[in-house]
Design a protein around this motif. Structure first.
Motif, PDB file in Angstrom:
ATOM      1  N   TYR A   5       4.145  -6.002  -8.521  1.00 16.51           N
ATOM      2  CA  TYR A   5       2.863  -5.686  -9.151  1.00 16.51           C
ATOM      3  C   TYR A   5       2.789  -4.191  -9.401  1.00 16.51           C
ATOM      4  O   TYR A   5       3.528  -3.401  -8.797  1.00 16.51           O
ATOM      5  CB  TYR A   5       1.671  -6.148  -8.296  1.00 16.51           C
ATOM      6  N   VAL A   6       1.911  -3.824 -10.325  1.00 17.98           N
ATOM      7  CA  VAL A   6       1.578  -2.421 -10.576  1.00 17.98           C
ATOM      8  C   VAL A   6       0.099  -2.290 -10.251  1.00 17.98           C
ATOM      9  O   VAL A   6      -0.711  -3.117 -10.678  1.00 17.98           O
ATOM     10  CB  VAL A   6       1.826  -2.025 -12.047  1.00 17.98           C
ATOM     11  N   LEU A   7      -0.258  -1.308  -9.438  1.00 16.33           N
ATOM     12  CA  LEU A   7      -1.657  -1.061  -9.107  1.00 16.33           C
ATOM     13  C   LEU A   7      -2.081   0.229  -9.791  1.00 16.33           C
ATOM     14  O   LEU A   7      -1.533   1.301  -9.515  1.00 16.33           O
ATOM     15  CB  LEU A   7      -1.819  -0.936  -7.583  1.00 16.33           C
ATOM     16  N   TYR A   8      -3.010   0.094 -10.767  1.00 12.39           N
ATOM     17  CA  TYR A   8      -3.533   1.276 -11.482  1.00 12.39           C
ATOM     18  C   TYR A   8      -4.760   1.727 -10.695  1.00 12.39           C
ATOM     19  O   TYR A   8      -5.883   1.333 -10.963  1.00 12.39           O
ATOM     20  CB  TYR A   8      -3.897   0.903 -12.925  1.00 12.39           C
ATOM     21  N   GLY A   9      -4.480   2.533  -9.664  1.00 13.27           N
ATOM     22  CA  GLY A   9      -5.567   2.907  -8.742  1.00 13.27           C
ATOM     23  C   GLY A   9      -5.709   4.415  -8.670  1.00 13.27           C
ATOM     24  O   GLY A   9      -5.395   5.121  -9.622  1.00 13.27           O
ATOM     25  N   ALA A  10      -6.110   4.927  -7.509  1.00 13.68           N
ATOM     26  CA  ALA A  10      -6.231   6.385  -7.323  1.00 13.68           C
ATOM     27  C   ALA A  10      -4.900   7.019  -7.734  1.00 13.68           C
ATOM     28  O   ALA A  10      -4.849   8.040  -8.404  1.00 13.68           O
ATOM     29  CB  ALA A  10      -6.552   6.682  -5.869  1.00 13.68           C
ATOM     30  N   SER A  11      -3.807   6.376  -7.340  1.00 15.17           N
ATOM     31  CA  SER A  11      -2.521   6.707  -7.973  1.00 15.17           C
ATOM     32  C   SER A  11      -1.968   5.372  -8.460  1.00 15.17           C
ATOM     33  O   SER A  11      -2.434   4.311  -8.053  1.00 15.17           O
ATOM     34  CB  SER A  11      -1.563   7.367  -6.968  1.00 15.17           C
ATOM     35  N   THR A  12      -1.016   5.442  -9.371  1.00 14.82           N
ATOM     36  CA  THR A  12      -0.413   4.212  -9.900  1.00 14.82           C
ATOM     37  C   THR A  12       0.850   3.921  -9.107  1.00 14.82           C
ATOM     38  O   THR A  12       1.693   4.808  -8.933  1.00 14.82           O
ATOM     39  CB  THR A  12      -0.110   4.381 -11.397  1.00 14.82           C
ATOM     40  N   MET A  13       0.934   2.698  -8.597  1.00 13.05           N
ATOM     41  CA  MET A  13       2.082   2.309  -7.775  1.00 13.05           C
ATOM     42  C   MET A  13       2.722   1.061  -8.332  1.00 13.05           C
ATOM     43  O   MET A  13       2.044   0.195  -8.890  1.00 13.05           O
ATOM     44  CB  MET A  13       1.624   2.039  -6.339  1.00 13.05           C
TER      45      MET A  13
END
Ligand code: P6P
Length: 333
Positions: free
Chosen positions: A165-173
């Motif tokens: 998965y890709v998490l587009y959050g405070a940072s992108t992981m």
């Protein structure tokens, strides 16, 4: 001001994929190329998600997606980005996406099937809450070069060769597995590179976080109600972002359980088996956790339809097992 970005602790994603490929004696590089294509598309989606508030691309298209929910433009854009990257990359023969009613044939010479939720939780974008991409990769069953068939796109979760998965959050992981453990990469915007930040992720066997939409409590079946009551007796923390990838990622790193159960109104819960439950189940098991539908291992479910839903109990081994015991205890009553 002195850049506050710590020196990236590790290798780039590209280098990591290459190193790992060398561990596979017979790897011919297609899966590596496929992972690189997905990472590339995620960088484009990341840029669009991060400026969503600026450009008038929020708003609902008249079109409805397969789930009948209002389709946000970013959903459609993300789907286009991944579909294009995968078609250009040449390694994928078909794409299964939440945004498409049926599967899309990409390259007949491709060896792999991709199942994807291009932008899960997209209803949160308008309020700047994290969203995510979830993907699952299978080897095709039919001959390379022939037309893709249903047996290629409806495979059990145990057949996955990779998931992430890709998490587009405070940072992108970007977090993924190829069946040899789970590794997390953090995106460095100024360099346009993912760097290894969370090597060999293991989910704690226990946890004190439970994630479930308690607004649905009156629709819960007794075992779920009993389990949630147990969590409260343990003084667990309730954490529910309402964006699956965000809730999942926090519990993966800290320990905890995410539940989207069957309810009196949703016999199979809400989440999709093929491109939400299976990839997250693969990652969880590879990190030492557990994923069931309340009765059986998610990855053992035989899919019969691309967009079929499944209840999901996923996270720390002991928390998921306790939830299963609760079910048995309730049945015994
Ligand atoms: P509810 C978002 O729409 C989503 O698919 C997941 O990202 C999220 O975990 C879940 O649905 C939230 O659903 O019914 O609690 O609003």
């Amino acid at each position: 001001e002195e850049s506050r970005i710590a020196t990236p602790i590790g290798t780039t994603l590209d280098r990591f994929i290459k190193n790992k490929q060398e561990n596979f004696k017979y790897a011919t590089g297609e899966l590596s190329q496929l992972l690189r294509d997905i990472a590339l598309a995620s960088k484009v989606v990341n840029r669009e998600v991060s400026k969503a508030g600026l450009v008038d691309i929020i708003g609902t298209l008249e079109a409805q997606n397969s789930g009948g929910e209002q389709q946000k433009k970013l959903d459609v854009l993300a789907n286009i980005r991944f579909s294009r990257a995968l078609k250009k990359g040449g390694e994928a023969c078909a794409l299964v996406s939440e945004e498409n009613d049926s599967y899309e044939e990409l390259n007949r010479d491709g060896k792999y099937i991709i199942a994807i939720d291009p932008l899960d939780g997209s209803s949160n974008i308008d309020v700047n809450v994290s969203v995510g991409t979830i993907f699952s990769i299978y080897r095709r069953k039919t001959e390379v070069g022939s037309a893709v068939q249903e047996i290629d796109v409806l495979q059990k979760g145990t057949e996955q060769v990779a998931a992430g998965y890709v998490l587009y959050g405070a940072s992108t992981m970007l977090v993924y597995t190829t069946g040899h453990g789970v590794n997390g990469f953090t995106y460095e915007q100024s360099l346009g590179e993912y760097f290894l930040s969370n090597p060999d992720i293991r989910i704690p066997e226990d946890g004190t976080i439970y994630s479930i939409n308690e607004g649905l409590s009156k629709e819960f079946f007794p075992p779920v109600t009993a389990y949630v009551d147990w969590c409260k007796e343990q003084s667990f923390n309730a954490r529910y972002v309402g964006s699956l990838v965000a809730d999942f990622h926090r519990n993966l790193l800290k320990g905890g359980i995410y539940i989207y159960p069957a309810t009196t109104k949703k016999a199979d819960g809400k989440l999709r088996l093929v491109y939400e439950c299976n990839p997250l189940a693969f990652i969880t098991e590879q990190a030492g956790g557990k994923a069931t539908d309340g009765n059986k291992r998610i990855m053992e479910i035989e899919p019969v339809a691309l967009h079929q839903r499944s209840p999901l109990f996923v996270g720390s081994l002991n928390l998921v097992e306790k939830a299963m015991d609760e079910r048995l205890a309730q049945k015994a009553k």
